[in-house]
Design a protein around this motif. Structure first.
Motif, PDB file in Angstrom:
ATOM      1  N   GLN A 139      -5.841   3.556  -6.154  1.00  0.00           N
ATOM      2  CA  GLN A 139      -5.194   3.236  -5.009  1.00  0.00           C
ATOM      3  C   GLN A 139      -3.719   3.486  -5.273  1.00  0.00           C
ATOM      4  N   LYS A 140      -3.032   3.336  -6.179  1.00  0.00           N
ATOM      5  CA  LYS A 140      -1.715   3.722  -6.686  1.00  0.00           C
ATOM      6  C   LYS A 140      -1.563   5.365  -6.268  1.00  0.00           C
ATOM      7  N   GLY A 141      -2.476   5.865  -6.760  1.00  0.00           N
ATOM      8  CA  GLY A 141      -2.363   7.319  -6.300  1.00  0.00           C
ATOM      9  C   GLY A 141      -2.641   7.800  -5.062  1.00  0.00           C
ATOM     10  N   ARG A 142      -3.438   7.232  -4.207  1.00  0.00           N
ATOM     11  CA  ARG A 142      -3.812   7.237  -2.689  1.00  0.00           C
ATOM     12  C   ARG A 142      -2.633   6.861  -2.034  1.00  0.00           C
ATOM     13  N   LEU A 199       0.532 -13.167  -4.680  1.00  0.00           N
ATOM     14  CA  LEU A 199       1.306 -11.479  -4.755  1.00  0.00           C
ATOM     15  C   LEU A 199       0.354 -10.348  -4.944  1.00  0.00           C
ATOM     16  N   PRO A 200      -0.518 -10.550  -5.881  1.00  0.00           N
ATOM     17  CA  PRO A 200      -1.579  -9.383  -6.006  1.00  0.00           C
ATOM     18  C   PRO A 200      -2.378  -9.162  -4.668  1.00  0.00           C
ATOM     19  N   GLU A 201      -2.903 -10.256  -4.030  1.00  0.00           N
ATOM     20  CA  GLU A 201      -3.694 -10.451  -2.855  1.00  0.00           C
ATOM     21  C   GLU A 201      -2.906  -9.659  -1.556  1.00  0.00           C
ATOM     22  N   GLN A 202      -1.447 -10.296  -1.691  1.00  0.00           N
ATOM     23  CA  GLN A 202      -0.633  -9.532  -0.490  1.00  0.00           C
ATOM     24  C   GLN A 202      -0.393  -8.165  -0.573  1.00  0.00           C
ATOM     25  N   ALA A 203      -0.569  -7.520  -2.058  1.00  0.00           N
ATOM     26  CA  ALA A 203      -0.418  -6.094  -2.150  1.00  0.00           C
ATOM     27  C   ALA A 203      -1.621  -5.601  -1.464  1.00  0.00           C
ATOM     28  N   GLN A 204      -2.906  -6.126  -1.976  1.00  0.00           N
ATOM     29  CA  GLN A 204      -4.100  -5.575  -1.652  1.00  0.00           C
ATOM     30  C   GLN A 204      -4.145  -5.508   0.026  1.00  0.00           C
ATOM     31  N   TYR A 205      -3.815  -6.665   0.496  1.00  0.00           N
ATOM     32  CA  TYR A 205      -3.572  -6.884   2.093  1.00  0.00           C
ATOM     33  C   TYR A 205      -3.047  -5.751   2.748  1.00  0.00           C
ATOM     34  N   ILE A 243       5.858  -4.523  -2.996  1.00  0.00           N
ATOM     35  CA  ILE A 243       5.191  -5.598  -4.014  1.00  0.00           C
ATOM     36  C   ILE A 243       4.539  -5.200  -5.054  1.00  0.00           C
ATOM     37  N   GLU A 244       4.094  -4.037  -5.276  1.00  0.00           N
ATOM     38  CA  GLU A 244       3.443  -3.595  -6.508  1.00  0.00           C
ATOM     39  C   GLU A 244       4.656  -3.364  -7.396  1.00  0.00           C
ATOM     40  N   LYS A 245       5.647  -2.713  -7.119  1.00  0.00           N
ATOM     41  CA  LYS A 245       6.667  -2.445  -7.869  1.00  0.00           C
ATOM     42  C   LYS A 245       7.487  -3.879  -8.485  1.00  0.00           C
ATOM     43  N   GLN A 246       7.560  -4.581  -7.531  1.00  0.00           N
ATOM     44  CA  GLN A 246       8.156  -6.016  -8.018  1.00  0.00           C
ATOM     45  C   GLN A 246       7.211  -6.680  -9.050  1.00  0.00           C
ATOM     46  N   TRP A 266       2.918  -0.624   6.445  1.00  0.00           N
ATOM     47  CA  TRP A 266       2.336  -1.463   5.492  1.00  0.00           C
ATOM     48  C   TRP A 266       2.255  -0.810   4.128  1.00  0.00           C
ATOM     49  N   LEU A 267       2.067   0.469   3.936  1.00  0.00           N
ATOM     50  CA  LEU A 267       1.871   0.936   2.885  1.00  0.00           C
ATOM     51  C   LEU A 267       3.423   0.832   2.140  1.00  0.00           C
ATOM     52  N   GLY A 268       4.258   0.910   2.753  1.00  0.00           N
ATOM     53  CA  GLY A 268       5.909   0.827   2.298  1.00  0.00           C
ATOM     54  C   GLY A 268       5.792  -0.715   1.533  1.00  0.00           C
ATOM     55  N   VAL A 269       5.185  -1.752   2.230  1.00  0.00           N
ATOM     56  CA  VAL A 269       5.410  -3.093   1.862  1.00  0.00           C
ATOM     57  C   VAL A 269       4.385  -3.169   0.547  1.00  0.00           C
ATOM     58  N   ALA A 270       3.143  -2.411   0.593  1.00  0.00           N
ATOM     59  CA  ALA A 270       2.514  -2.601  -0.698  1.00  0.00           C
ATOM     60  C   ALA A 270       3.049  -1.906  -1.740  1.00  0.00           C
ATOM     61  N   ALA A 271       3.655  -0.777  -1.855  1.00  0.00           N
ATOM     62  CA  ALA A 271       4.220  -0.192  -2.663  1.00  0.00           C
ATOM     63  C   ALA A 271       5.500  -1.114  -3.280  1.00  0.00           C
TER      64      ALA A 271
END
Length: 171
Positions: A120-123, A60-66, A108-111, A101-106
């Protein structure tokens, strides 16, 4: 015993192939990150597109990075693309993909927090705010927090009249 040796060899080789496969995905993600950080966005996007089908192989952390890097790559390419007109605007496609993709990252990071750094969160937040304006209109259309409107909320229609139409005169 002779019959057991081929099966043991098969199991060991299969297990090592699986382990090497996971390492390869991580190495490819690192290589794509290197292209992104070196401002070689076209090369990064090419790798991200190849890796997209195997995204579920990542933790999951790698998915968020991806998802974060893929979205930021599209966002950067949108800034470099020449402006077209209407449907033929190449920037629109990049911006749409960046927002996805940024919505997906957000999400995953929220979950599962921890895949994206605080910088990166700020950006991510600032970039999503910019991209959400494409869909929801100017800053005044966004709630106080700067986040996207609540689920189910309809974006403002710029063609809609702001006042009720006047009744036609009676004859």
């Amino acid at each position: 015993m002779r019959r057991l040796v081929p099966w043991v060899f098969f199991l060991v080789s299969s297990a090592s192939a699986l382990a090497l496969g996971c390492a390869t995905y991580t190495q490819d993600l690192d290589r794509a990150r290197g292209h992104y950080e070196a401002n070689r966005f076209e090369q990064a996007l090419a790798l991200f597109r190849v890796l997209e089908h195997d995204m579920d192989s990542y933790s999951l952390p790698e998915q968020a990075q991806y998802a974060y890097l893929r979205g930021m790559t599209d966002y950067r390419l949108a800034g470099l693309a020449p402006q077209g007109t209407g449907v033929a605007d190449p920037r629109k496609g990049y911006r749409d993909n960046a927002r996805h993709w940024l919505g997906v990252a957000a999400a995953i990071e929220k979950q599962t927090p921890g895949g994206i750094t605080s910088e990166q969160k700020g950006r991510l937040t600032a970039t999503l705010d910019d991209l959400n304006r494409d869909v929801f209109g100017g800053a005044e259309a966004l709630p106080e927090s700067g986040a996207a409107p609540a689920e189910g909320a309809q974006p403002a229609d710029p063609a809609a009249p702001t006042e009720p139409a006047a009744e036609p005169p009676t004859l």
